[in-house]
Design a protein around this motif. Structure first.
Motif, PDB file in Angstrom:
ATOM      1  N   VAL A  94       0.797  -1.228   0.000  1.00  0.00           N
ATOM      2  CA  VAL A  94       0.000   0.000   0.000  1.00  0.00           C
ATOM      3  C   VAL A  94       0.834   1.284   0.000  1.00  0.00           C
ATOM      4  N   PRO A  95       1.909   1.359   0.824  1.00  0.00           N
ATOM      5  CA  PRO A  95       2.686   2.605   0.822  1.00  0.00           C
ATOM      6  C   PRO A  95       3.234   2.982  -0.549  1.00  0.00           C
ATOM      7  N   LEU A  96       3.330   2.002  -1.467  1.00  0.00           N
ATOM      8  CA  LEU A  96       3.815   2.308  -2.818  1.00  0.00           C
ATOM      9  C   LEU A  96       2.856   3.222  -3.556  1.00  0.00           C
ATOM     10  N   VAL A  97       1.565   3.002  -3.344  1.00  0.00           N
ATOM     11  CA  VAL A  97       0.583   3.753  -4.117  1.00  0.00           C
ATOM     12  C   VAL A  97      -0.038   4.879  -3.301  1.00  0.00           C
ATOM     13  N   LEU A  98       0.276   4.902  -2.020  1.00  0.00           N
ATOM     14  CA  LEU A  98      -0.289   5.925  -1.139  1.00  0.00           C
ATOM     15  C   LEU A  98       0.465   7.233  -1.348  1.00  0.00           C
ATOM     16  N   PRO A  99      -0.236   8.367  -1.423  1.00  0.00           N
ATOM     17  CA  PRO A  99       0.512   9.626  -1.404  1.00  0.00           C
ATOM     18  C   PRO A  99       1.294   9.689  -0.091  1.00  0.00           C
ATOM     19  N   PRO A 100       2.563  10.061  -0.139  1.00  0.00           N
ATOM     20  CA  PRO A 100       3.370  10.065   1.089  1.00  0.00           C
ATOM     21  C   PRO A 100       2.745  10.886   2.214  1.00  0.00           C
ATOM     22  N   VAL A 101       2.037  11.955   1.843  1.00  0.00           N
ATOM     23  CA  VAL A 101       1.402  12.764   2.887  1.00  0.00           C
ATOM     24  C   VAL A 101       0.414  11.913   3.677  1.00  0.00           C
ATOM     25  N   VAL A 102      -0.315  11.059   2.957  1.00  0.00           N
ATOM     26  CA  VAL A 102      -1.272  10.183   3.629  1.00  0.00           C
ATOM     27  C   VAL A 102      -0.522   9.226   4.559  1.00  0.00           C
ATOM     28  N   GLY A 103       0.633   8.745   4.070  1.00  0.00           N
ATOM     29  CA  GLY A 103       1.466   7.902   4.917  1.00  0.00           C
ATOM     30  C   GLY A 103       1.857   8.643   6.182  1.00  0.00           C
TER      31      GLY A 103
ATOM     32  N   GLN B  16       9.784   9.415  23.041  1.00  0.00           N
ATOM     33  CA  GLN B  16       9.003  10.444  22.375  1.00  0.00           C
ATOM     34  C   GLN B  16       9.406  10.472  20.908  1.00  0.00           C
ATOM     35  N   VAL B  17       8.487  10.027  20.062  1.00  0.00           N
ATOM     36  CA  VAL B  17       8.793   9.946  18.643  1.00  0.00           C
ATOM     37  C   VAL B  17       8.578  11.287  17.953  1.00  0.00           C
ATOM     38  N   ALA B  18       7.546  11.998  18.390  1.00  0.00           N
ATOM     39  CA  ALA B  18       7.154  13.219  17.698  1.00  0.00           C
ATOM     40  C   ALA B  18       8.329  14.199  17.578  1.00  0.00           C
ATOM     41  N   PHE B  19       8.495  14.747  16.402  1.00  0.00           N
ATOM     42  CA  PHE B  19       9.503  15.770  16.107  1.00  0.00           C
ATOM     43  C   PHE B  19      10.934  15.322  16.371  1.00  0.00           C
ATOM     44  N   SER B  20      11.170  14.006  16.349  1.00  0.00           N
ATOM     45  CA  SER B  20      12.527  13.520  16.581  1.00  0.00           C
ATOM     46  C   SER B  20      13.080  12.920  15.294  1.00  0.00           C
ATOM     47  N   THR B  21      14.392  12.707  15.295  1.00  0.00           N
ATOM     48  CA  THR B  21      15.021  12.070  14.142  1.00  0.00           C
ATOM     49  C   THR B  21      14.452  10.662  13.943  1.00  0.00           C
ATOM     50  N   THR B  22      14.063  10.012  15.043  1.00  0.00           N
ATOM     51  CA  THR B  22      13.426   8.693  14.932  1.00  0.00           C
ATOM     52  C   THR B  22      12.195   8.760  14.034  1.00  0.00           C
ATOM     53  N   ALA B  23      11.443   9.865  14.167  1.00  0.00           N
ATOM     54  CA  ALA B  23      10.239  10.016  13.350  1.00  0.00           C
ATOM     55  C   ALA B  23      10.602  10.058  11.863  1.00  0.00           C
ATOM     56  N   VAL B  24      11.719  10.717  11.551  1.00  0.00           N
ATOM     57  CA  VAL B  24      12.163  10.765  10.155  1.00  0.00           C
ATOM     58  C   VAL B  24      12.458   9.357   9.657  1.00  0.00           C
ATOM     59  N   VAL B  25      13.184   8.587  10.487  1.00  0.00           N
ATOM     60  CA  VAL B  25      13.536   7.214  10.090  1.00  0.00           C
ATOM     61  C   VAL B  25      12.265   6.370   9.916  1.00  0.00           C
ATOM     62  N   LEU B  26      11.292   6.559  10.809  1.00  0.00           N
ATOM     63  CA  LEU B  26      10.032   5.819  10.682  1.00  0.00           C
ATOM     64  C   LEU B  26       9.331   6.163   9.380  1.00  0.00           C
ATOM     65  N   ALA B  27       9.279   7.466   9.068  1.00  0.00           N
ATOM     66  CA  ALA B  27       8.606   7.895   7.833  1.00  0.00           C
ATOM     67  C   ALA B  27       9.309   7.304   6.614  1.00  0.00           C
ATOM     68  N   GLN B  28      10.629   7.364   6.620  1.00  0.00           N
ATOM     69  CA  GLN B  28      11.385   6.839   5.484  1.00  0.00           C
ATOM     70  C   GLN B  28      11.213   5.327   5.366  1.00  0.00           C
ATOM     71  N   THR B  29      11.238   4.648   6.501  1.00  0.00           N
ATOM     72  CA  THR B  29      11.064   3.193   6.477  1.00  0.00           C
ATOM     73  C   THR B  29       9.700   2.824   5.920  1.00  0.00           C
ATOM     74  N   PHE B  30       8.698   3.582   6.335  1.00  0.00           N
ATOM     75  CA  PHE B  30       7.330   3.297   5.895  1.00  0.00           C
ATOM     76  C   PHE B  30       7.214   3.337   4.374  1.00  0.00           C
ATOM     77  N   VAL B  31       7.823   4.329   3.766  1.00  0.00           N
ATOM     78  CA  VAL B  31       7.681   4.449   2.309  1.00  0.00           C
ATOM     79  C   VAL B  31       8.678   3.567   1.558  1.00  0.00           C
ATOM     80  N   ALA B  32       9.812   3.241   2.196  1.00  0.00           N
ATOM     81  CA  ALA B  32      10.861   2.508   1.476  1.00  0.00           C
ATOM     82  C   ALA B  32      10.719   0.996   1.598  1.00  0.00           C
TER      83      ALA B  32
END
Lengths: 268, 351, 262
Positions: A98-107, A131-147
């Protein structure tokens, strides 16, 4: 038209070259157009500014981290999807893609409702002191989700092509499942694994929408190179173009380095 | 009893019991889809029976009661090695590393595993190829390496799934002879279509048809006095079954076969088998009488070369005639013929 | 009226391909007497301008107003690349000034101002009451990046109050700030009064202390050459925005009149 001697193949229909050339131009021309807009005299200072260096370093670090997470989670996922049969596995396969076809914003929104402070897991994580919010961990999570789907999809395809016959032989020779995986299964899909890893890294490097939605944007913490480029466009288009070109160069380098020494033939 | 095997798999119509004695080789014969590979898969652990028990050297490998698994030894822990039609050498490992794979996986140190590999490669006559990549080997060489690899794992049971089937005809004799030598003393099961494999490699033969064992016994007995149509066919014999009616065998179709019977103490009605070689059969366009002959009505279905003769097949019998005779009789598929065989050429026995 | 985002056209050998793709979006469908007036407006103007566009279409038979809503900087960049806009309404004066300097727009007129407000999630979990509270270390504050207009305004507010704000994130746009507050990720954010009004119950607004300063002024101008009928129509749209009716509509969405700014 002259052609080098050697393998002539069955020949392509001539018309195929026209859309192929248009397609090639469609990809290359915008990059060339961007390169022509680069202010070369100030290029070096633009791409070595403190904010640019911070963004590039953050991008490389987070992309490497998310690629590692993709490998740790994605290899077992691909194995399960390629080798196991149980009810609902087709549905599972579709969901993973699903993340392949999902607009990243939706992700990003989805991640927010999962790992955010008021998300599904957010409160539990907060109690645990994470605390994930606004942390570098959040960036890694977002990138992992789409990649992640890129790795899983590529590797699953390679595993299916390779089949399980070698695994059966290896097991019959006395190799435990982990040994089979390490010494037979993964080496056999090596090229597919490399492709999947490169694709995941490249996707993570270019990730924008999910990051800006989920992780926010703060220099050195969450503002990766794509976010920096988008922000620079507001005030300093020259810097944005210079950084864009830097991102292209990094992406091309990653792909070129990993393709080198890799046989052109398809995986087994 | 080294291997004791009993398993059913209703989804595949499979219900087979087998056993193989220590150091002996059993050949599984049967048409495609009869269940030979299923039997190997069950023994190797790639398939799970619905019901059954498999033990190797008194060690239970599998025990399943009506779908409930009581004992299950995973494939890697069975000491059952599998040699498939194709060599399936690991392409990213050298020949030596391939052969050393089994010992290494079982915990041997690299040096010891390599030494074992070199010894096994020497046994198949390929010690000089140890450092090569599998992709540089010929098909026959690759399969010999695969044999070495399987044996290097020191299996208690070796399964060979049509090991010759994927090879060129001209390299089969070489591998067959090596296997004959190497399988001596090795408990093994080999599936095959080829009578030569059964003859040279196997001590015993079991014929599987439609998921059932229809015949089993010492190789020589099964090939000379088959009781199943498949065994007769690969032994190159015509086979008719029926019941003893005092002076001959009467088939279900009502044909009476006279032949060389084992004795006179046979009970009328006892099940009997009659076999004779296609070369003993003569072909006529009209019915012949006289001398103690058996004659059978038939329609030619196929004609095919057989050595320097022509094999004429009717619905259930075969006859070998010279090309000249075939031409003289103008035999083509569809020709109505009479097949004739002397009673002295027919072997009749109970079963 | 149509609302859409407009991409940039590419020149050269790709024009054919692009034309094929663009054919699907129905650009420049000026059949018969129908005229399309293209209005580029800052995203924060969406509600007010949609209503004004409807009003304009009612008053002018055969005219379709097409709204292209995006960040002011994006829209300005598109106009600089030759995008066919008739009217441009910006959320800040520097952006408009760039186009004036390039000679791409007519004389701008200020038509609205906007004030910052503190936005907090419903229930105000961090208990933010004053601007000073935003500097507290345990308050997750989200601001616009200084590079964008709302961020520049936020910096001004902080400087005026002598506060050193340490946001956990500097967002690209006021929408992103609002999104983080609505989701509860942030305890507080500085956004425009109009955004708080538009968000309804999703956020609570807290007025900044003192008289409303540090406001953004919204200028509007016609784009392109004067003289033709389209330019006349564009001017009439600008007039509508500046009229009492237009001002009333804008006030309904939380905007203040331009003369309210110091």
């Amino acid at each position: 038209m002259t052609a080098p001697a050697g393998d002539a193949g069955a020949g392509l229909p001539r018309w195929a070259f026209v859309p192929a050339a248009v397609g090639g131009l469609f990809v290359v021309l915008p990059l060339v157009a961007m390169a022509t807009r680069v202010d070369w005299s100030g290029y070096w200072s633009l791409v070595t500014s403190a904010s640019a260096r911070a963004a590039l370093a953050l991008s490389l670090q987070t992309s490497a981290a998310s690629t590692a997470v993709c490998l740790v989670l994605g290899i077992p996922m691909a194995l399960v999807l390629a080798r196991c049969r149980f009810p609902g596995i087709d549905l599972l396969r579709s969901l993973v893609m699903v993340p392949l076809v999902l607009p990243p914003v939706v992700g990003g929104v989805a991640l927010l409702y999962t790992f955010g402070r008021r998300g599904l897991l957010g409160e539990t994580l907060e109690v645990a002191g994470l605390q994930v919010a606004f942390s570098t961990t959040a960036v890694v999570l977002a990138q992992t989700f789409v990649a992640l789907p890129f790795l899983v999809m590529t590797l699953e395809g390679a595993l299916r092509t390779a089949g399980s016959r070698y695994d059966v032989v290896a097991a019959s020779l006395g190799a435990r499942p982990t040994t089979v995986l390490r010494r037979v299964t993964l080496p056999l899909v090596g090229p597919g694994l490399v492709s999947g890893t490169v694709l995941s890294f490249a996707r993570a490097l270019g990730e924008f929408g999910a990051t800006i939605t989920f992780a926010g944007s703060l220099e050195g913490v969450t503002r990766t190179l794509p976010l920096e480029i988008y922000l620079q466009r507001e005030t300093d288009p020259d810097a944005a173009v210079a950084l864009s070109l830097l991102l292209v160069v990094v992406a091309v380098l990653v792909i070129a380095v990993t393709r080198q020494g890799r046989p052109a033939r398809s995986p087994l | 009893m080294t291997l004791s095997f009993a398993a059913t798999l209703p989804a595949r119509g499979f219900d087979v019991e087998l056993d193989v004695a220590e150091g002996r080789t059993l050949a599984l014969l049967g048409p495609n889809g009869a269940g030979k590979s299923t039997a190997l898969g069950l023994a190797a652990g790639t398939l799970r029976p619905h019901d059954g028990a498999i033990t190797l050297d008194d060690r239970p490998l599998v025990r399943v009661d009506a779908g409930r698994t009581r004992t299950w030894v995973p494939p890697h822990d069975r000491q059952v090695a599998l040699l498939a039609q194709e060599p399936l050498l690991f392409p990213h490992l050298s020949v030596r590393q391939n052969v050393a794979f089994g010992p290494r996986s079982q915990g041997a140190r690299r040096r010891a595993a390599d030494a074992a590999a070199d010894r096994r490669l020497a046994e198949v006559g390929l010690a000089h190829l140890a450092d090569r990549a599998p992709s540089t080997l010929s098909g026959g060489q690759a399969q010999r390496v695969a044999v070495a690899r399987a044996l290097a794992a020191e299996p208690r049971l070796l399964l060979l799934d049509e090991p010759m089937a994927a090879l060129d005809v001209d390299v089969r004799p070489e591998l067959r002879q090596r296997l004959q030598h190497l399988l001596a003393g090795q408990t093994a099961v080999v599936t095959t279509h080829d009578v030569l494999d059964a003859l040279l490699l196997a001590d015993e033969v079991a014929v599987i048809e439609a998921g059932r064992v229809v015949e089993r016994g010492p190789t020589a007995r099964v090939l000379s006095r088959p009781r199943s149509a498949f065994a007769a066919r690969i032994a190159g014999l015509n086979l008719l079954t029926g019941s003893w009616t005092g002076d001959g065998v009467t088939t279900e179709a009502g044909e009476v076969v006279h032949g060389h019977a084992p004795g006179s103490d046979l009970a009328v009605g006892a099940p009997m088998t009659a076999v004779f070689r296609p070369a003993s059969v003569s072909v006529y366009l009209e019915e012949r009488h006289g001398s103690p002959r058996n004659t059978f009505r038939g329609t030619v279905r196929t004609l095919e070369p057989h050595g320097d003769l022509v094999r004429v097949r009717t619905d259930h019998l075969a006859a070998d005639v010279t090309p000249g005779a075939a031409a003289e009789l103008s035999l083509v598929p569809g020709t109505k013929v009479w097949l004739s065989v002397k009673a002295a050429e027919v072997d009749v026995y109970p079963g | 009226m149509r609302v859409r985002s407009r991409g940039r056209l590419l020149a050269g050998p790709l024009a054919v391909t692009v034309a094929v793709l663009a054919g699907c979006s129905g650009t420049d469908a000026r059949d018969g007497d129908d005229t399309t007036l293209t209005v580029f407006a800052a995203a924060s103007l969406q509600g007010a301008f949609e209503r004004l566009a409807d009003r304009f279409e009612d008053e002018h038979e055969g005219v379709t107003v097409e709204l292209s809503l995006a960040g002011s900087s994006d829209l300005a960049a598109q106009i600089q690349q030759g995008a066919p806009a008739d009217v441009f309404a910006s959320a800040d004066t520097p952006t408009m000034a760039r186009l004036v300097a390039d000679g791409l727009v007519g004389t701008p007129a200020d038509f609205a101002t906007n004030t910052l407000q503190i936005a907090v999630p419903p229930g105000n979990p961090a208990g933010v009451e004053t601007l000073d509270d935003l500097a507290a270390p345990d308050v997750a504050l989200v601001l616009c990046a200084p590079q964008v207009p709302c961020g520049a305004a936020s910096t001004k507010v902080a400087d005026a109050a002598g506060l050193d704000l340490a946001p956990v994130s500097e967002e690209q746009s006021v929408t992103d700030v609002l999104g983080k507050v609505v989701a509860g990720e942030a305890d507080a954010g500085l956004v425009y009064v109009t955004d708080v009004a538009a968000a309804g119950d999703d956020v609570e607004g807290i007025d900044l202390p003192g008289p409303p300063d540090a406001v953004n002024t919204y200028p509007i101008a016609t784009v392109g050459d004067d003289g033709d009928a389209r330019a006349d129509l564009a001017q009439r749209f600008v007039d509508l925005v500046l009229s009492d009716e237009g001002q009333e509509t804008l006030a309904g969405f939380g905007f203040a009149a331009p003369d309210a700014s110091p």
